[in-house]
Every structure is written in C-alpha cells, then in structure tokens.
Design an enzyme around this catalytic site. Structure first.
Site, PDB file in Angstrom:
ATOM      1  N   PHE A 184      53.925  33.339  34.254  1.00 53.15           N
ATOM      2  CA  PHE A 184      52.787  32.880  35.152  1.00 53.15           C
ATOM      3  C   PHE A 184      51.615  32.704  34.445  1.00 53.15           C
ATOM      4  O   PHE A 184      50.990  33.987  34.045  1.00 53.15           O
ATOM      5  CB  PHE A 184      52.572  33.422  36.343  1.00 53.15           C
ATOM      6  CG  PHE A 184      51.828  32.795  37.399  1.00 53.15           C
ATOM      7  CD1 PHE A 184      51.883  31.997  38.173  1.00 53.15           C
ATOM      8  CD2 PHE A 184      50.281  32.967  37.330  1.00 53.15           C
ATOM      9  CE1 PHE A 184      51.001  31.146  39.022  1.00 53.15           C
ATOM     10  CE2 PHE A 184      49.285  32.580  38.199  1.00 53.15           C
ATOM     11  CZ  PHE A 184      49.821  31.593  39.203  1.00 53.15           C
TER      12      PHE A 184
ATOM     13  N   ASP B 161      48.834  37.621  27.355  1.00 53.25           N
ATOM     14  CA  ASP B 161      48.183  37.174  28.483  1.00 53.25           C
ATOM     15  C   ASP B 161      48.162  38.592  29.254  1.00 53.25           C
ATOM     16  O   ASP B 161      49.461  38.822  30.053  1.00 53.25           O
ATOM     17  CB  ASP B 161      48.971  36.256  29.168  1.00 53.25           C
ATOM     18  CG  ASP B 161      48.244  35.834  30.684  1.00 53.25           C
ATOM     19  OD1 ASP B 161      47.230  36.714  30.975  1.00 53.25           O
ATOM     20  OD2 ASP B 161      48.523  34.830  31.321  1.00 53.25           O
TER      21      ASP B 161
ATOM     22  N   LYS C 150      40.825  38.977  35.671  1.00 61.88           N
ATOM     23  CA  LYS C 150      40.932  39.630  37.011  1.00 61.88           C
ATOM     24  C   LYS C 150      40.108  40.966  36.954  1.00 61.88           C
ATOM     25  O   LYS C 150      39.019  40.946  37.526  1.00 61.88           O
ATOM     26  CB  LYS C 150      42.389  39.970  37.208  1.00 61.88           C
ATOM     27  CG  LYS C 150      43.476  38.672  37.551  1.00 61.88           C
ATOM     28  CD  LYS C 150      44.535  39.205  38.282  1.00 61.88           C
ATOM     29  CE  LYS C 150      45.503  38.248  37.982  1.00 61.88           C
ATOM     30  NZ  LYS C 150      45.566  36.873  38.987  1.00 61.88           N
TER      31      LYS C 150
HETATM   32  N1  PMP Z   1      47.667  35.008  33.847  1.00 62.17           N
HETATM   33  C1  PMP Z   1      48.091  35.909  34.526  1.00 62.17           C
HETATM   34  C2  PMP Z   1      49.276  36.928  33.903  1.00 62.17           C
HETATM   35  C3  PMP Z   1      48.132  35.861  35.873  1.00 62.17           C
HETATM   36  O1  PMP Z   1      48.641  36.735  36.592  1.00 62.17           O
HETATM   37  C4  PMP Z   1      47.108  35.078  36.424  1.00 62.17           C
HETATM   38  C5  PMP Z   1      46.862  35.028  38.051  1.00 62.17           C
HETATM   39  N2  PMP Z   1      47.683  35.413  38.681  1.00 62.17           N
HETATM   40  C6  PMP Z   1      46.607  33.949  35.661  1.00 62.17           C
HETATM   41  C7  PMP Z   1      46.663  34.030  34.216  1.00 62.17           C
HETATM   42  C8  PMP Z   1      45.489  33.103  36.178  1.00 62.17           C
HETATM   43  O2  PMP Z   1      44.391  33.811  36.766  1.00 62.17           O
HETATM   44  P1  PMP Z   1      43.448  32.758  37.641  1.00 62.17           P
HETATM   45  O3  PMP Z   1      44.210  33.053  38.995  1.00 62.17           O
HETATM   46  O4  PMP Z   1      42.211  33.890  37.764  1.00 62.17           O
HETATM   47  O5  PMP Z   1      43.029  31.700  37.289  1.00 62.17           O
END
Ligand code: PMP
Length: 707
Positions: free
Chosen positions: A439, A524, A553
């Site tokens: 994700f 990520d 986040k």
């Molecule tokens: N990368 C990871 C590992 C995530 O868990 C998330 C959100 N859950 C994102 C990217 C995307 O972040 P955003 O919702 O702030 O766009």
C-alpha cells in the site's frame, strides 16, 4: 465503564432556537454579568452556533427599566422574560435564555411552565454551585440572585413569586452540583422534596450518571423539562468569568461530557445559561465554554451527524459508528461525551497523541507568524526541517510535500529520472518493482501498482512500467530485475496489508540485491517511520540505509499533512527547478510543526518507549491464548492480531471493542490493527489488553454456544 449505547435518538428534526438575552445583574453584587448577552452577541455566538449545525436566531436582549428599586425592576424584567419564553415555546421553538445573574430564572421558568401548563407540569434541572433557595428572611445578603429557585417553588418576595405562571412542583425539580450554600436553603429544598445532587455525589458518581437520574426526575410525568446552568458549577480555573465563583467545581470537560448525554432529548424544552461575567474573563474562555455547552446540548448529535455525512458525503469510507469531537493524548471523546482509548492513532499519523501541548503551541504560534508562501520564496522554517530529515535518515537531501502519496509519487519520479540520467536506461523504459500486498496511496499511478483488486477497479488504464514480486521473497526480486529496473519500492512492514512482517534479514538482503544490480532501494516508511516500530526508521532494525526513504503521517504531528521524500544526493540531484513541486509542500507552518514533532519524539524518548511498550503489548496479547486468535505479530507499537477466519471476523471484533471504549480498525477481514499513540500510558495499554480479552472471551463463548 458502561456498555456504550449506539441506538438512534428519538428526535432528529433540528430545533428552531431563539436566543433571549437578559442584560440584568439586578440580583447580583457585581454588575458585570449584565454584559453577558451583549458580549456573547458581539463575539458572534449566533454565527458560531450556526456553523456548528444549529438553527438559531437572536430574538432580543431584554434590558431592565429604571424602576423604584432593584427587586421591582427585576420582577418587571422577569415578567417580560416569562412572556417571551412562553411565546417562543408556544410557537414550537426552543428558547435559550442568556443571563444576566441567576435571578432571571424566576421569569424564564414561570413562562415555560405557563406555556406547557395544558400538557402537564414543567420539570427543571438546576445546575449550580449554589442552591439559590433563599427567601428574603434567610438571605444573608438580601440579593435576589440567591432566591430564584425558592421563588419558582412559591417562596419569597411576592414580586418574584407573583410572576404569571404556575409554581414548579418540587417532585419534578432537582439541583445538581451544589457546593456553596446556607443550611436554610438546603432545609427548604429537602423539606419540599427537591432532589439535590450535592457536589460530592456528582464527583463520586460522575456528572453523566447524575444527569441521567436528574433527567428521569425532570422528564417523567411532566410536559417536558428545562435546564438552567449557572456557569459557576465549573471550577474557576476553567471558567474564570463567573460572578460568584466557588472552588472545587467541575472541569469544563466534565461539564461538557455530562451534558452531552442530554443532546437530542426532545423533552428538553428550554435552556438557560447564567452568571457569565465577561469583565472577569479577558481571554473569553467562559464565553467559549457557553458556546460549547449550547452546541453540545442543542446541536446535531451523533445520529444526525452520521446521517448528514451519509447524505452529503461520498461513500468512499465506511467508518465505525462513532462521532469524535475531542482528543487528548491517547484518549478521544465522542459527541455524547463517551471516552475511547485510541489504539489506531489515525494509522500512525497521531503518534504523539492528540493535542500534544508542544505541537499545539508550535502550530498556533507559527500560524500567527507565517503559514504559506509557496516555494516561490524561501521561508525561515523549511531549511531547518530539511537538514533535520537528513540527519534522521542518514541521507543527503529532502523534498517536502503534503500527503504520503505525493511523497511516493515524488520517489517514483526521482527513480525514473535517475534511471535515465544516471543509470542510462533508454527513454520510457524504466521499470519499478513493488510488492504484492503493498500500500503506497491512492493516486492512479500508485493504485496501478496495487495487487488489491478493489483499489484498481474502475480506475484504469494505469501507467506502464511497474512490476510486482511477492513480499518477503528476495529471490523473486532478483529474478524480476532487468537492466531497465530503476527502483525497488518496499514497506519494511506492510501496514495496510495487515501488519505483515517479512522474514528476518529480508530488507538487508534486498539492499544487497539492489546494490549488486544498481537498483535503487526505496523504503516507504510513511507508516513505519518515526518511532512506530521501536526505531526511528523500521529499516534500521536491519541496519539498512536505503537510497531513498518516504516519510509522512506522524511527521505532521497528527495535525496536518507533512510528508517528504529523502534520498541520496545522486537521486535527488536529478530534479531541476520546475521539474516537480506542490503549492503547499514545504510551507512554513508544516515545517515548524514537523520540526517540533521530531524534537518531541527525541526529547520524550518515544522511539525507545515504542520499543519497550510494544514488546510488552505483544507478549500480553500473545498470552491471551484466545481460540479466536491465529497469530499476534508486530514490532514496537505496531501490532496486528490475526483472527481465526472461521471463528471471528475482524469488523465484528472492532465493533465490540468500540462498544467497550477501544478504537481499533479491522483490515482485510481478519486482522485487528493496533497502532496506539507512542505517548500512551502503560496502564492504558494494559486496560486495552483487558478489553480485548473481554471481547474475545465473549465472542468465543457465544461461538461455543452456537456450535
Ligand atoms: N505509504 C504507506 C506505507 C501508507 O501506509 C500510506 C497511507 N496509509 C501511504 C503511503 C499514503 O499516505 P497518504 O494517505 O497520506 O497519501
């Protein structure tokens, strides 16, 4: 904690609220509270209540006439007030009287009783530090602000007891929160049979419980009830602007949480808030509290808010049925005043807890100085953040954006440009490898990389140039690499995927493979970064220094989106002015907040705290040995409880946990995700484990019965 009741309330048609001010302090020693209605009107009470979903209008502000003496003038104001209140009630509206000192109650409730007389007696809940039940004979001061309740019951000066309308019947009247009174007052009330919930009882049982009983007294066998709130029931430390302060009162939060239980009760017919003295409250804290009280009691409640969102919002989420209104540390409160332990912290975005005082301070003071200028100019906060991000990641340059997906897009763009400019891949041939179960966000490009059918369904076509390999499989990675491979994008732990931990040594081996094939390793860490797994970055568990790290986040301190792509020089130097950017990325407000967030994580030792508390939480959850649990896994305060799919579904468990005051989230039908704020107290974590045990035991017992 009582089982939470989520049933809809009876009445969801919005109230037609009329504000009636009483600019009188005729009953009080200090004339200040006569200014309350004007001060609240000037501060925009009507507008702010509208913003909070109330249908409201200022009807008028009544002013005393210059008559022979205070009592005569007061009786005159009360007569007029009673007539206004009766008139509004007669038209099906909800009158809200804004005092003035409390003596105006002698008018409000006679008017209300008069309007409802044909349907039955009026009930009344009297919330006050005092008993207000003096007669001129017992009053030490002779002031009328100590007399209105006695007058409403038919005792005292004939000018007050003689206001048109029935006297109240003591069996339907109760007083809540009294802590400063003379014995004669208590004697009168007790003799008449008025139930008095003294402050000690309120402290012991909690305001919400007391108000439930008070509600029954006032609402049963009546035509409806009123509520009069002397704001001095609140402790002066939380409500500095009251005329007759008494120490040891309720906190403002206790008051709001307690009153929330009355929201949406159609039997509540009128409201009165008195004794606000704006002259004693330069910061207008008490004024704002009054606004919160009115919105909390009369504004839309949980069911109405959910219905509004369902009606006016897109249905791209299916939230658990709780409407949150306030947070502090690891705790959240819903609009009905119920408290929940936040075991989710907005998917790690609120790692520092709700409303961390240092972050609130950082945001408010920076917002006052400078927030957004765009990157057309430098600002004095971003450079410091960039340097700090590089120090944390051990990398060379950072590119700030807003949300996580923007940071992922930034990484993908950087990787492709690097492949063409540095690695020498032919034009438009660059490939990026991602993992099954990944994700990384929700843009078209990013969902194009996803293996989750629903994320892609209906959104194609997707850009080419992406491949997937099984997560945790380095051989598959090596086999997928070609001379055109630019980067391998990987989460050190798959969060949305269900807290999936790869085999030990996976990331380190990935780093070797990538290095051997001149492929960028991009981690990520949007969810796993900044202490979540017990290290600053999850990749540090295996001493891996990737070529690029994506942060998001928690970087925004749970207050606004702040994300970044941080990378080695060679990668980031592919960007030239104009290649990439965003209006809000790198704004001074976000940068100041992120800097303070990083400082708090370090100074409060939250990384270590996550490691220590996470270890204990994992052990205790494993020790539950519930037949419903297949596996408990995680690192730091990042834990997934995998349920036995044939015996329990995660949504049901999340619902049950919600009913027991625990906010979690189900993922993929079988996993309960736990990612509490890193600031959570150990005792609170243990309490959470007990709640989880209770819910699982109950479900297991039920499954057994059904079997
Ligand atoms: N990368 C990871 C590992 C995530 O868990 C998330 C959100 N859950 C994102 C990217 C995307 O972040 P955003 O919702 O702030 O766009």
């Amino acid at each position: 904690m009582p089982r939470h009741d989520l049933r809809p309330r009876a009445n969801d048609s919005p109230r037609d609220i009329r504000l009636i001010g009483v600019a009188s302090a005729l009953g009080a020693p200090d004339p200040g509270c006569a200014q309350a209605p004007d001060a609240l009107a000037a501060a925009g009470l009507e507008r702010s209540l509208r913003r909070r979903g109330c249908e409201v209008q200022w009807q008028e502000i009544l002013r005393p006439a210059p008559l022979a003496d205070d009592m005569t003038a007061l009786a005159d104001v009360c007569q007029r007030l009673a007539a206004r209140v009766a008139q509004q009630l007669g038209q099906g509206r909800t009158p809200v009287v804004i005092g003035g000192d409390h003596s105006c109650a002698a008018g409000t409730w006679r008017g209300a009783a008069r309007a409802l007389a044909a349907r039955g007696p009026l009930g009344l809940i009297w919330i006050d530090a005092h008993l207000d039940s003096h007669t001129p004979e017992t009053s030490p001061s002779g002031r009328a602000h100590g007399m209105p309740l006695a007058a409403l019951l038919g005792y005292g000066d004939a000018r007050l007891t003689g206001i048109a309308g029935p006297w109240l019947s003591p069996g339907h009247v109760c007083v809540v929160g009294a802590r400063s009174y003379e014995p004669e007052e208590a004697e009168l009330l007790v003799r008449l049979g008025v139930r008095v919930f003294f402050a000690q009882e309120v402290k012991r049982r909690g305001l919400a419980a007391v108000l439930r009983e008070a509600q029954a007294i006032a609402a049963e066998h009546t035509a409806g009830y009123g509520l009069t709130l002397d704001i001095d029931v609140v402790d002066p430390s939380d409500a500095p602007g009251v005329s007759t302060p008494a120490h040891d009162g309720l906190s403002d939060d206790e008051l709001l949480a307690g009153l929330a239980g009355l929201n949406g009760d159609p039997r509540l017919v009128a409201l009165e808030v008195v004794e606000f003295n704006p002259r004693l409250d330069s910061a207008f804290r008490t004024g704002r509290l009054i606004e919160d009280v009115l919105a909390g009691l009369l504004g839309p409640g949980q069911e109405q808010l959910i219905a509004l969102e369902e009606r006016w919002g897109a249905h791209n989420y299916a939230p658990l049925p709780v409407v949150l209104t306030r947070g502090e540390g690891a705790w959240l409160w819903d609009v009905a005043g119920r408290r929940y332990l936040d075991m989710m912290s907005a998917y790690s975005a609120v790692s520092l807890g709700h409303a961390h005082p240092r972050l609130v301070q950082a945001v408010t003071s920076q917002a006052r100085r400078l927030a957004v200028t765009s990157r057309a100019y430098y600002n004095d906060r971003l450079p410091l953040l960039l340097k700090r991000l590089c120090a944390i990641t051990g990398l060379d340059r950072a590119l700030p954006v807003n949300t996580g997906l923007e940071a992922v897009e930034t990484a993908l763009k950087a990787a492709r440009k690097w492949a063409y400019q540095v690695k020498g891949v032919a034009e438009d041939k660059a490939e990026i490898i991602a993992c099954e179960g990944n994700f990384h966000g929700r843009s078209i490009t990013i969902v194009g990389m996803s293996s989750e059918a629903q994320y892609k369904d209906g959104f194609g076509p997707f850009p080419p140039g992406f491949k997937r390999v099984p997560y945790g499989d380095t051989r598959a990675l090596e086999q997928a690499i070609t001379p055109n491979t630019a980067a391998f994008l990987v989460e050190p732990i798959q969060g949305e995927g269900g807290i999936i931990l790869p085999p030990a040594g996976y990331l380190a081996r990935c780093a070797e493979v990538c290095r051997a094939h001149k492929v960028l390793l991009i981690c990520d860490e949007v969810q796993t970064g900044l202490g979540r797994t017990g290290r600053w970055l999850a990749c540090q568990h295996e001493d891996v220094r990737p070529d690029g790290v994506i942060l998001g986040k928690a970087l925004g301190g749970g207050m606004m989106p702040v994300s970044a792509f941080v990378a080695r020089d060679e990668v980031m130097q592919v960007f030239r002015p104009g290649d990439h950017g965003s209006t809000f990325g790198g704004n001074a407000l976000g940068a100041a907040l992120a800097l303070e967030t990083l400082a708090v994580i370090e100074e409060e030792g939250l990384v270590e705290r996550s490691a220590v508390l996470g270890r204990e939480l994992l052990e205790r959850l494993r020790a539950l040995r519930s037949p419903l649990i297949r596996e408990v896994r995680g690192r730091g305060l990042f834990i997934g409880i995998e349920l036995e799919p044939t015996r329990a579904d995660a949504y049901t468990v999340a619902r049950r946990l919600l009913e027991r005051g625990l906010l979690t989230k189900d993922t993929h039908g079988t996993v309960i995700r736990l990612a509490p704020p890193l600031v959570i107290e150990r005792e609170d974590l243990l309490w959470a484990v007990e709640r989880i045990r209770l819910v699982l035991d109950k479900l297991a017992a039920r499954a057994e019965l059904a079997a």
